[in-house]
Design an enzyme around this catalytic site. Structure first.
Site, short mmCIF file in Angstrom:
data_model
loop_
_atom_site.label_atom_id
_atom_site.label_comp_id
_atom_site.label_asym_id
_atom_site.label_seq_id
_atom_site.Cartn_x
_atom_site.Cartn_y
_atom_site.Cartn_z
N ARG A 18 -85.61 46.18 25.96
CA ARG A 18 -87.06 46.73 26.29
C ARG A 18 -88.17 46.13 25.47
O ARG A 18 -89.41 46.59 25.79
CB ARG A 18 -87.02 48.08 26.39
CG ARG A 18 -85.97 48.52 27.53
CD ARG A 18 -86.41 48.10 29.00
NE ARG A 18 -87.76 48.89 29.39
CZ ARG A 18 -87.85 49.92 30.26
NH1 ARG A 18 -86.82 50.34 30.69
NH2 ARG A 18 -88.88 50.37 30.58
N HIS A 43 -73.08 43.18 13.10
CA HIS A 43 -72.75 41.68 13.05
C HIS A 43 -74.01 40.94 13.47
O HIS A 43 -73.99 40.71 14.76
CB HIS A 43 -71.59 41.69 14.16
CG HIS A 43 -70.97 40.33 14.16
ND1 HIS A 43 -69.74 40.23 14.73
CD2 HIS A 43 -71.26 39.04 13.94
CE1 HIS A 43 -69.12 38.96 14.49
NE2 HIS A 43 -70.30 38.22 14.12
N GLU A 74 -70.66 41.77 9.16
CA GLU A 74 -69.69 40.72 9.46
C GLU A 74 -70.29 39.42 10.09
O GLU A 74 -71.43 39.56 10.77
CB GLU A 74 -68.68 41.40 10.37
CG GLU A 74 -69.21 42.09 11.77
CD GLU A 74 -68.10 42.69 12.74
OE1 GLU A 74 -67.33 43.33 12.16
OE2 GLU A 74 -68.26 42.53 13.86
N HIS A 195 -61.35 45.39 17.27
CA HIS A 195 -61.96 44.62 18.33
C HIS A 195 -61.16 45.30 19.54
O HIS A 195 -59.92 45.28 19.64
CB HIS A 195 -61.71 43.21 18.49
CG HIS A 195 -62.68 42.25 19.16
ND1 HIS A 195 -62.89 42.28 20.29
CD2 HIS A 195 -63.66 41.74 18.72
CE1 HIS A 195 -63.97 41.75 20.78
NE2 HIS A 195 -64.55 41.13 19.78
N1 PXP Z 1 -64.28 43.13 14.40
C1 PXP Z 1 -65.03 42.25 14.66
C2 PXP Z 1 -64.87 41.17 13.72
C3 PXP Z 1 -65.93 42.08 15.69
O1 PXP Z 1 -66.65 40.88 16.00
C4 PXP Z 1 -66.38 43.08 16.69
C5 PXP Z 1 -67.35 42.82 17.76
O2 PXP Z 1 -68.55 42.68 17.22
C6 PXP Z 1 -65.37 44.20 16.20
C7 PXP Z 1 -64.63 44.21 15.28
C8 PXP Z 1 -65.97 45.39 17.27
O3 PXP Z 1 -65.29 45.31 18.48
P1 PXP Z 1 -65.52 46.18 19.69
O4 PXP Z 1 -67.02 46.15 19.97
O5 PXP Z 1 -64.87 45.64 20.73
O6 PXP Z 1 -65.24 47.58 19.21
#
Ligand code: PXP
Length: 250
Positions: A18, A43, A74, A195
């Protein structure tokens, strides 16, 4: 007790859609901290489509008020990324082998193919006093390499587990994660995971002993929309503390 580190990229994505500063990322992180969350992950990608470089500086300043909250950044160790991380010195940095335009991380490191890059980046993190972690598939053969390049921890890529959760194939897959985690722990590498973890599958994954930290973003944000942030965080913290092993709530 496993630390829950909430990945706030989706909150930044919502804000970016937005063009004004709403939701405010630091305010949102403040709410998470009030709910007893002890870890925040970002990230920042090169195109800044979710978290921006400026967010990283703003969050670093904000989290300076909360020394017991761990900041985890990350990303792929490009020169630009490493410069940012070394400038703000988070508690932890997780190196991920993703391409600049990748939708989301979808594999762990091939450590031997990236030995030089990882060794150099991990040494820079160590010299700056930043704990390091590298994203790894559930493959015990990769663990020795992670140790050799100088990682402090590995983060197990859990998409495979999440995909097979509830299926017959889950058991064999969980075993691969368990063995990889045990190999890492035997080499004194800490083990994180992340993830596609969610409130339903997390308890099962945490049956693996000694998982230090889980980083969760996408599902947690969706569940917060469905059930409320307070309720979702409460459930996650109960699972992370081992108080609940299976969550049938959702
Ligand atoms: N770990 C890493 C290295 C990732 O790239 C991500 C997504 O940015 C995550 C964990 C978290 O994943 P989710 O958004 O599916 O919980």
């Amino acid at each position: 007790m496993t630390m829950l580190s909430v990945n706030v990229n989706k909150i930044a994505l919502l804000r970016n859609s937005r063009g004004r500063n709403f939701p405010n990322l630091c305010d949102f992180v403040g709410k998470l901290i009030n709910l007893k969350v002890k870890g925040i992950t970002v990230h920042p990608r090169p195109d800044e489509r979710h978290v921006t470089r400026q967010d990283v500086f703003d969050l670093t300043k904000f989290l300076g008020l909360y020394p017991d909250v761990e900041f985890n950044i990350e990303g792929f160790p490009s020169d630009q990324f490493m410069e940012l991380v070394l400038a703000v010195r988070p508690a932890q940095c997780t190196l991920v082998p993703d391409e600049p335009d990748q939708l989301t991380s979808d594999h762990g490191w091939d450590v031997s193919d990236n030995e030089q890059l990882l060794t150099g980046s991990l040494a820079d993190l160590r010299n700056a006093g930043i704990r390091s972690s590298i994203f790894l598939d559930p493959d015990p053969d990769k663990v020795e390499g992670a140790k050799q390049v100088g990682a402090d921890r590995i983060e197990l890529y859990t998409e495979g587990f999440a995909h097979h959760f509830g299926l017959e194939s889950e058991h064999a897959l969980l075993e691969a994660y368990r063995v990889t985690a045990a190999c890492a722990q035997a080499l004194e590498l800490g083990v994180n995971a992340g993830h596609d973890l969610d409130i339903k599958n997390l308890g099962r994954f945490l049956q693996i002993p000694g998982i230090l930290e889980v980083s969760i973003g996408h599902a947690l944000v969706v569940e917060s929309i469905q059930y409320g942030l307070e309720s979702a965080i409460e459930r996650y913290l109960a699972v992370c503390s081992g108080e609940e092993t299976e969550t049938h709530y959702y």
